[in-house]
Design a protein around this motif. Structure first.
Motif, PDB file in Angstrom:
ATOM      1  N   GLU A  82      47.601  51.709  40.435  1.00 16.66           N
ATOM      2  CA  GLU A  82      47.688  50.344  40.682  1.00 16.66           C
ATOM      3  C   GLU A  82      47.430  49.691  42.168  1.00 16.66           C
ATOM      4  N   LEU A  83      48.585  50.158  42.803  1.00 18.08           N
ATOM      5  CA  LEU A  83      49.069  50.357  44.289  1.00 18.08           C
ATOM      6  C   LEU A  83      48.481  51.155  45.046  1.00 18.08           C
ATOM      7  N   LEU A  84      47.223  51.963  44.076  1.00 16.57           N
ATOM      8  CA  LEU A  84      46.843  52.495  45.529  1.00 16.57           C
ATOM      9  C   LEU A  84      44.972  52.124  45.355  1.00 16.57           C
ATOM     10  N   HIS A  85      44.810  51.443  43.889  1.00 16.86           N
ATOM     11  CA  HIS A  85      43.340  51.500  43.812  1.00 16.86           C
ATOM     12  C   HIS A  85      43.446  50.049  43.273  1.00 16.86           C
ATOM     13  N   GLY A  86      42.541  49.415  43.409  1.00 17.71           N
ATOM     14  CA  GLY A  86      41.622  48.148  42.796  1.00 17.71           C
ATOM     15  C   GLY A  86      42.227  46.892  44.004  1.00 17.71           C
ATOM     16  N   ARG A  87      42.821  44.886  43.508  1.00 14.96           N
ATOM     17  CA  ARG A  87      43.219  44.110  44.253  1.00 14.96           C
ATOM     18  C   ARG A  87      44.450  44.541  45.464  1.00 14.96           C
ATOM     19  N   HIS A  88      45.127  45.337  44.798  1.00 19.80           N
ATOM     20  CA  HIS A  88      46.000  44.809  46.108  1.00 19.80           C
ATOM     21  C   HIS A  88      46.969  46.539  46.842  1.00 19.80           C
ATOM     22  N   SER A  89      45.027  46.861  46.600  1.00 16.71           N
ATOM     23  CA  SER A  89      45.130  48.570  47.619  1.00 16.71           C
ATOM     24  C   SER A  89      45.758  47.998  49.148  1.00 16.71           C
ATOM     25  N   ARG A  90      44.647  47.256  49.270  1.00 20.14           N
ATOM     26  CA  ARG A  90      44.937  46.976  51.661  1.00 20.14           C
ATOM     27  C   ARG A  90      46.245  46.474  51.073  1.00 20.14           C
ATOM     28  N   VAL A  91      46.539  45.804  50.896  1.00 16.60           N
ATOM     29  CA  VAL A  91      48.143  45.203  51.157  1.00 16.60           C
ATOM     30  C   VAL A  91      49.064  46.368  51.071  1.00 16.60           C
ATOM     31  N   VAL A  92      48.999  46.894  49.828  1.00 16.94           N
ATOM     32  CA  VAL A  92      49.944  48.216  49.669  1.00 16.94           C
ATOM     33  C   VAL A  92      49.297  49.536  51.109  1.00 16.94           C
ATOM     34  N   PHE A  93      48.538  49.896  51.731  1.00 16.42           N
ATOM     35  CA  PHE A  93      47.982  50.130  52.655  1.00 16.42           C
ATOM     36  C   PHE A  93      48.401  50.146  53.656  1.00 16.42           C
ATOM     37  N   ILE A  94      48.181  48.667  54.506  1.00 14.85           N
ATOM     38  CA  ILE A  94      48.689  48.013  55.617  1.00 14.85           C
ATOM     39  C   ILE A  94      50.501  48.475  55.338  1.00 14.85           C
ATOM     40  N   GLY A  95      51.455  48.470  54.484  1.00 15.82           N
ATOM     41  CA  GLY A  95      52.831  48.004  54.502  1.00 15.82           C
ATOM     42  C   GLY A  95      53.025  49.981  54.272  1.00 15.82           C
ATOM     43  N   ALA A  96      52.620  50.740  53.437  1.00 16.94           N
ATOM     44  CA  ALA A  96      52.935  52.126  54.020  1.00 16.94           C
ATOM     45  C   ALA A  96      52.101  52.353  55.767  1.00 16.94           C
TER      46      ALA A  96
END
Length: 470
Positions: free
Chosen positions: A252-266
């Motif tokens: 869910e962190l890598l795909h879906g509605r939250h993936s963009r903010v997780v990508f920015i953070g990583a």
């Protein structure tokens, strides 16, 4: 009657006093103090440790003494989110202090390289769990108008821990076995953290997610004062409506509605480490000795530059905002690397190269401490939605530790094989990439509540669903 109502509303609209939340934040920053201390504890003593434990001259073994801690921190960071969500933020702090106590004790009594690596591994587990929990905790217990300032306190504590390690390590060449004292001293703040957390508040956000509404209200009263409890609880209820109750999966962190903010953070954490900053903190003594500078003097100036930048960030974080500091920080780091490249290119005279090299290194640390150091750890808990905050922070910190591990392991070898000219050019390129990334992807969160930020970051296709729940 009308006047009384107006006075009550006005009182509710004013910012809560920082005095309520400050003591709890200060206790949480002990984790950052330990983080900084263990980053620098082997910087000056590494040569003495290698001689005493029988691996002198083996650069790979020296790199392992640094990087074993980082590898373990990666493992700890992977589970930190589950620990923080499972037992709460306070208990997570106490749990992370235990391996740091035990690991430092093993390092202090080590007789072989294997013993040192075992102790460093345990310390790393604690360091992996602690910093993401500290960032979460500070973001969740801080009033919005001082959240940036409190975030800067984490960087200042890290800086003070690093300075303490460098200063305490100075007598290592004159006193036999002094490096063991360096490790013993780190057990004191770890013990204080475990005990002091018994008297700190639990995160109201975590309590609310667990359905403990009365306890969340009580903790908000301790943090904000009684006049701000209702508005704080209202904001929590708005942001948590529509949140699913099942556990968060990695997918869910890598795909879906939250993936963009997780990508920015990583990506932010990856670029922070690819800039080469921790190579400076791990090996500044070695680098400066090669440039003909006293390592003791170098470490003092590195510490002063780091502390100065952290104080500047403390003053400006809630005035200029996160994005501005992050952008110009990476730009300044790229400029500092350009000075290092010029110094090592052979164009400047020996006298000029010396000053360009030292000046570039100090500018690099100074500009890092202004933005690239404190901002990611503060910004990410702000932009991550409450439901995924702990686990997303854990995932991003794991990226941080992976990159940090390879930088720590390979820096000395790459410095020998590529030379400073090419290696510093690579670091500078990553800094410029970070400037572009920040400009295009990072939003400003200054002064906004966590709930306002969460709503603003909901992708358009999900916003209608969210509004139906609100």
């Amino acid at each position: 009657m009308l006047k009384l109502i107006q006075n009550a509303v006005q009182k509710e609209m004013t910012n809560p006093s920082w005095k309520y939340s400050c003591p709890h934040v200060l206790v949480a920053t002990i984790v950052a103090l330990l983080f900084g201390y263990h980053l620098g504890v082997v910087n000056e003593p590494l040569e003495s440790i290698s001689v005493d434990l029988g691996f002198s001259g083996d650069t790979l073994a020296e790199g392992l003494v640094v990087s074993t801690c980082l590898a373990a921190a990666f493992a700890g960071s992977l589970i930190s989110g589950w620990i923080a969500d499972g037992v709460g933020r306070r208990r997570a702090f106490q749990l992370c202090s235990l391996p740091m106590l035990l690991g430092a004790s093993i390092c202090a009594t080590a007789k072989t390289l294997a013993g040192m690596l075992a102790g460093r591994f345990l310390v790393g587990l604690g360091l992996g769990v602690g910093p993401p929990v500290a960032s979460l905790y500070v973001a969740e217990v801080s009033p919005a108008h001082v959240r940036g300032t409190y975030g800067s306190l984490i960087q200042i504590a890290t800086c003070l821990g690093l300075m303490a390690a460098l200063v305490i390590g100075i007598p290592v060449k004159n006193i036999v076995g002094w490096w063991r004292v360096c490790f013993w001293l780190s057990t004191i703040p770890a013990a204080i953290l475990a005990l002091a957390m018994m008297f700190c508040v639990e995160s109201p956000h975590w309590l609310y997610k667990r359905g403990k509404l009365a306890e969340a209200e009580f903790e908000f009263e301790r943090l904000l004062g009684s006049s701000h409890v209702k508005s704080a609880m209202l904001e929590l209820s708005k942001s948590n409506r529509g949140d699913e109750t099942e556990s968060v999966k990695i997918s869910e962190l890598l795909h879906g509605r939250h993936s963009r903010v997780v990508f920015i953070g990583a990506t932010l954490f990856a670029l922070q480490q690819l800039s080469g900053i921790n190579a400076v903190f791990y090996f500044s003594s070695t680098v400066f000795r090669r440039a003909g500078v006293s390592s003791n003097l170098a470490n003092v100036f590195i510490g002063i530059a780091n502390l100065t930048g952290s104080i500047v960030a403390l003053v400006l974080m809630d005035k200029l905002g996160r994005k501005v500091l992050l952008h110009w920080s990476f730009f300044g780091m790229a400029l500092a690397m350009a000075l290092q490249v010029f110094a090592s290119s052979g164009i400047a005279s020996n006298y000029g190269a010396f000053y360009f090299s030292v000046g570039g290194m100090l500018l690099f640390v100074l500009t890092f401490a202004v933005g690239a150091g404190p901002v990611p750890g503060l910004l990410l808990p702000e932009i991550f939605p409450s439901r995924i905050r702990a686990k997303a922070m854990a995932f991003c910190m794991s990226v941080h530790w992976v990159v940090n591990f390879f930088v720590g392991l390979m820096f000395l070898r790459l410095l020998d094989q590529l030379g400073p000219h090419l290696l510093y050019s690579i670091f500078g390129t990553f800094c410029l990439m970070a400037v572009v990334f920040v400009k295009r992807n990072v939003m400003e969160t200054k002064g906004k509540s966590l709930q306002e930020i969460e709503i603003a970051l909901i992708p358009q296709e999900y916003r209608i669903v969210f509004q139906e729940f609100s």
